[in-house]
Motif scaffolding. Sequence first.
Motif, PDB file in Angstrom:
ATOM      1  N   VAL A   1       9.271   2.845   0.935  1.00 34.55           N
ATOM      2  CA  VAL A   1      10.780   2.269   1.470  1.00 34.55           C
ATOM      3  C   VAL A   1      10.848   1.053   1.767  1.00 34.55           C
ATOM      4  CG1 VAL A   1      13.377   2.651   1.258  1.00 34.55           C
ATOM      5  CG2 VAL A   1      11.952   4.088   0.392  1.00 34.55           C
ATOM      6  N   HIS A   2      10.106   0.661   2.607  1.00 40.60           N
ATOM      7  CA  HIS A   2      10.397  -0.704   4.161  1.00 40.60           C
ATOM      8  C   HIS A   2       9.411  -1.208   3.453  1.00 40.60           C
ATOM      9  CE1 HIS A   2      12.542   2.547   6.670  1.00 40.60           C
ATOM     10  NE2 HIS A   2      13.726   1.319   6.182  1.00 40.60           N
ATOM     11  N   THR A   3       8.884  -1.128   2.924  1.00 41.28           N
ATOM     12  CA  THR A   3       7.612  -1.819   2.457  1.00 41.28           C
ATOM     13  C   THR A   3       7.560  -2.873   1.145  1.00 41.28           C
ATOM     14  OG1 THR A   3       5.786  -1.057   3.919  1.00 41.28           O
ATOM     15  CG2 THR A   3       4.571  -2.917   1.648  1.00 41.28           C
TER      16      THR A   3
ATOM     17  N   GLU B   1       7.850 -10.207  -8.636  1.00 40.87           N
ATOM     18  CA  GLU B   1       7.939  -9.227  -8.547  1.00 40.87           C
ATOM     19  C   GLU B   1       6.507  -8.980  -8.191  1.00 40.87           C
ATOM     20  OE1 GLU B   1       7.635  -8.384 -13.228  1.00 40.87           O
ATOM     21  OE2 GLU B   1       5.257  -9.301 -12.591  1.00 40.87           O
ATOM     22  N   ILE B   2       6.169  -7.228  -8.136  1.00 42.38           N
ATOM     23  CA  ILE B   2       5.117  -6.911  -7.998  1.00 42.38           C
ATOM     24  C   ILE B   2       4.847  -5.798  -8.249  1.00 42.38           C
ATOM     25  CG2 ILE B   2       6.374  -6.719  -4.448  1.00 42.38           C
ATOM     26  CD1 ILE B   2       6.941  -4.267  -4.923  1.00 42.38           C
ATOM     27  N   ASN B   3       3.454  -4.995  -7.986  1.00 40.91           N
ATOM     28  CA  ASN B   3       2.687  -4.234  -8.386  1.00 40.91           C
ATOM     29  C   ASN B   3       2.210  -3.554  -6.943  1.00 40.91           C
ATOM     30  OD1 ASN B   3       1.759  -4.911 -11.728  1.00 40.91           O
ATOM     31  ND2 ASN B   3       1.671  -7.052 -10.593  1.00 40.91           N
ATOM     32  N   ILE B   4       2.418  -1.972  -8.136  1.00 39.15           N
ATOM     33  CA  ILE B   4       2.011  -0.937  -7.058  1.00 39.15           C
ATOM     34  C   ILE B   4       1.388   0.021  -7.859  1.00 39.15           C
ATOM     35  CG2 ILE B   4       4.090  -1.558  -5.476  1.00 39.15           C
ATOM     36  CD1 ILE B   4       5.206   1.636  -6.255  1.00 39.15           C
ATOM     37  N   SER B   5       0.390   0.592  -7.207  1.00 36.09           N
ATOM     38  CA  SER B   5      -0.129   2.156  -7.812  1.00 36.09           C
ATOM     39  C   SER B   5      -0.071   2.862  -7.094  1.00 36.09           C
ATOM     40  CB  SER B   5      -1.780   1.916  -8.191  1.00 36.09           C
ATOM     41  OG  SER B   5      -2.578   2.698  -8.499  1.00 36.09           O
ATOM     42  N   VAL B   6       0.253   4.688  -8.004  1.00 35.02           N
ATOM     43  CA  VAL B   6       0.880   5.739  -7.244  1.00 35.02           C
ATOM     44  C   VAL B   6      -0.444   6.439  -7.406  1.00 35.02           C
ATOM     45  CG1 VAL B   6       3.088   5.261  -7.537  1.00 35.02           C
ATOM     46  CG2 VAL B   6       2.147   6.594  -9.474  1.00 35.02           C
ATOM     47  N   THR B   7      -0.496   7.894  -7.281  1.00 38.15           N
ATOM     48  CA  THR B   7      -1.224   8.607  -7.126  1.00 38.15           C
ATOM     49  C   THR B   7      -0.857   9.883  -7.690  1.00 38.15           C
ATOM     50  OG1 THR B   7      -3.329   9.973  -6.112  1.00 38.15           O
ATOM     51  CG2 THR B   7      -1.478   9.305  -4.536  1.00 38.15           C
TER      52      THR B   7
ATOM     53  N   ASP C   1       0.101  -4.687  -5.097  1.00 36.90           N
ATOM     54  CA  ASP C   1       0.647  -4.675  -3.919  1.00 36.90           C
ATOM     55  C   ASP C   1       0.370  -3.916  -2.200  1.00 36.90           C
ATOM     56  OD1 ASP C   1       2.122  -7.564  -3.874  1.00 36.90           O
ATOM     57  OD2 ASP C   1       2.396  -6.865  -5.303  1.00 36.90           O
ATOM     58  N   LEU C   2       0.442  -2.901  -2.740  1.00 32.27           N
ATOM     59  CA  LEU C   2       0.035  -1.195  -2.827  1.00 32.27           C
ATOM     60  C   LEU C   2      -0.251   0.133  -3.633  1.00 32.27           C
ATOM     61  CD1 LEU C   2       0.660   0.508  -0.463  1.00 32.27           C
ATOM     62  CD2 LEU C   2       3.069   0.618  -1.108  1.00 32.27           C
ATOM     63  N   THR C   3      -1.468   0.215  -2.942  1.00 33.03           N
ATOM     64  CA  THR C   3      -1.993   1.054  -3.780  1.00 33.03           C
ATOM     65  C   THR C   3      -1.945   2.492  -2.851  1.00 33.03           C
ATOM     66  OG1 THR C   3      -3.210   0.127  -5.107  1.00 33.03           O
ATOM     67  CG2 THR C   3      -4.424   1.872  -4.787  1.00 33.03           C
TER      68      THR C   3
ATOM     69  N   SER D   1      -6.274  -4.422  -3.942  1.00 31.07           N
ATOM     70  CA  SER D   1      -5.154  -4.075  -3.402  1.00 31.07           C
ATOM     71  C   SER D   1      -5.008  -4.549  -2.450  1.00 31.07           C
ATOM     72  CB  SER D   1      -5.061  -2.513  -3.308  1.00 31.07           C
ATOM     73  OG  SER D   1      -5.520  -1.733  -4.488  1.00 31.07           O
ATOM     74  N   SER D   2      -3.818  -5.694  -2.141  1.00 32.63           N
ATOM     75  CA  SER D   2      -3.234  -6.151  -1.137  1.00 32.63           C
ATOM     76  C   SER D   2      -3.296  -4.621   0.500  1.00 32.63           C
ATOM     77  CB  SER D   2      -2.366  -6.788  -0.658  1.00 32.63           C
ATOM     78  OG  SER D   2      -1.654  -7.030   0.447  1.00 32.63           O
TER      79      SER D   2
END
Length: 239
Positions: free
Chosen positions: A22-24, A34-40, A136-138, A188-189
């Motif tokens: 949440v904080h990130t 806009e950001i891209n995240i990847s979830v698992t 941005d985050l995986t 991924s960053s």
Amino acid sequence: MIEILKFNDATEVAEAAADAFVHTLVQLLAEKAEINISVTGGSLGIKTLAAIAEHRDLSSIDFQRVRVWWGDERFVTRESEDRNFNQAFEALFSKVPEAKLHPMPAAKAGLTLQAATEEFAQVVAEHSVDGFIPFDLTLLGMGPDGHIASLFPGKPPVEAGVSVLFEDDSPKPPAQRISFSYEAINHSSEIWFLVAGADKALPVSIATSTDSEKVPAGRVSGIKKTVWFLDQTAASKLS
Ligand code: 6PG
């Protein structure tokens, strides 16, 4: 940079990762349009999404500006409870309908695994920079064999430049899956591993060692940062 964070149990791992998530995201969205995240998928991945849904500051994330991808998907029908997308939707994304979701295709009559993978590769190409999504985050879970997404040990190397691939003989059921490649995940960053359980202790110790390449999890790292969220049993073989 590698960071290793240890917690008492899987619930604490999920809560800590949810809080950091949440904080990130709030911070990233303050800096980017806009950001891209990847979830698992996986039990801890879904537990973490459920903890994010319960987070007190969830409403401070502007999900309209968040594109959501899945590291991998089980090639099962749209209604299947095994589908990572369905589990993630129930845990979190049904509660934030403004997020821009990019699920991998579901199985249906007449659609082969290969055709579904090609179809999804087109979607990826539309949102790519030089062929890869700039995540941005995986978030990644890890299996006891060290697998991540649907990238299992002992599989032939993937051609350079390929972002999306299929697996038709997964040792973890269901056998048919679609996955981002190592190279794609390495765009991924930040990569955060979410891992709990004594059966994961050995692959954790290998993936974080100088022999990291011996397990799938050790073949990816975040451009800026790699963080391991571990419970004490998964961390038990670390010195
Ligand atoms: C899947 C996952 C897979 C998972 C690991 C860890 O579709 O099954 O994406 O890669 O993350 O197997 O799962 P657990 O957290 O349940 O051990």
